[in-house]
Design a protein around this motif. Sequence first.
Motif, PDB file in Angstrom:
ATOM      1  N   SER A  49       0.912  -1.067  -0.218  1.00 29.10           N
ATOM      2  CA  SER A  49       0.071  -0.183  -0.025  1.00 29.10           C
ATOM      3  C   SER A  49       0.902   1.181   0.030  1.00 29.10           C
ATOM      4  N   GLU A  50       0.339   2.440  -0.371  1.00 30.61           N
ATOM      5  CA  GLU A  50       1.222   3.503  -0.122  1.00 30.61           C
ATOM      6  C   GLU A  50       1.680   3.985   0.915  1.00 30.61           C
ATOM      7  N   SER A  51       0.826   3.794   1.924  1.00 29.58           N
ATOM      8  CA  SER A  51       1.655   4.136   3.397  1.00 29.58           C
ATOM      9  C   SER A  51       2.634   3.037   3.628  1.00 29.58           C
ATOM     10  N   ASP A  52       2.557   1.873   3.451  1.00 30.16           N
ATOM     11  CA  ASP A  52       3.471   0.976   3.809  1.00 30.16           C
ATOM     12  C   ASP A  52       4.843   1.192   2.694  1.00 30.16           C
ATOM     13  N   GLN A  53       4.533   1.547   1.522  1.00 29.30           N
ATOM     14  CA  GLN A  53       5.616   1.815   0.614  1.00 29.30           C
ATOM     15  C   GLN A  53       6.385   3.005   1.482  1.00 29.30           C
ATOM     16  N   HIS A  54       5.741   4.030   1.950  1.00 34.32           N
ATOM     17  CA  HIS A  54       6.547   5.141   2.478  1.00 34.32           C
ATOM     18  C   HIS A  54       7.317   4.683   3.793  1.00 34.32           C
ATOM     19  N   PHE A 106       8.544   1.582   4.308  1.00 35.85           N
ATOM     20  CA  PHE A 106       9.798   0.528   3.817  1.00 35.85           C
ATOM     21  C   PHE A 106      11.134   0.928   3.784  1.00 35.85           C
ATOM     22  N   ARG A 107      12.101   0.212   4.314  1.00 28.31           N
ATOM     23  CA  ARG A 107      13.277   0.618   4.179  1.00 28.31           C
ATOM     24  C   ARG A 107      13.979  -0.335   3.571  1.00 28.31           C
ATOM     25  N   PHE A 108      15.251  -0.377   2.876  1.00 22.99           N
ATOM     26  CA  PHE A 108      16.283  -1.171   2.623  1.00 22.99           C
ATOM     27  C   PHE A 108      17.549  -0.614   2.877  1.00 22.99           C
ATOM     28  N   ILE A 109      18.438  -1.074   3.798  1.00 18.80           N
ATOM     29  CA  ILE A 109      19.629  -0.673   4.457  1.00 18.80           C
ATOM     30  C   ILE A 109      20.813  -1.440   4.054  1.00 18.80           C
TER      31      ILE A 109
END
Length: 131
Positions: free
Chosen positions: A118-123, A125-128
Amino acid sequence: MKKTILVTGGAGFIGSALIRLLLTEDCGKIINLDALTYAGDTERLPDNETVHTVRENICDQELVAGLFDRYHPAIVFHLAAESHVDRSIDGPQAFVQTNVQGTLNLLQCATQYWRNLSESDQHGFRFIHIS
């Protein structure tokens, strides 16, 4: 809010320190994806229901995509890598496979996973990538 965190290379020296730190923060479920090669040691990890270790390789695209689908991580800490310069001289293919192809595989799987959030989950989400 507790989230699922995917850590690659979590049985390594730095990865295990990260997992122990995350456990002090009570972040939620931790999925440790580690091939448990020469640098991995599960003895570094606490015996804890919060940490689930998957002994597989980051180069396995079907497996990695399946982990994203199954666990729905909000954060990925990518620490899996071949290290030790002397080993890179003796076996450079393993370094390219894991450090380049494996990282590319993780990024592709994470991107596909992210696109379906979802758009809120996309915001959130982090890949470090720790390199």
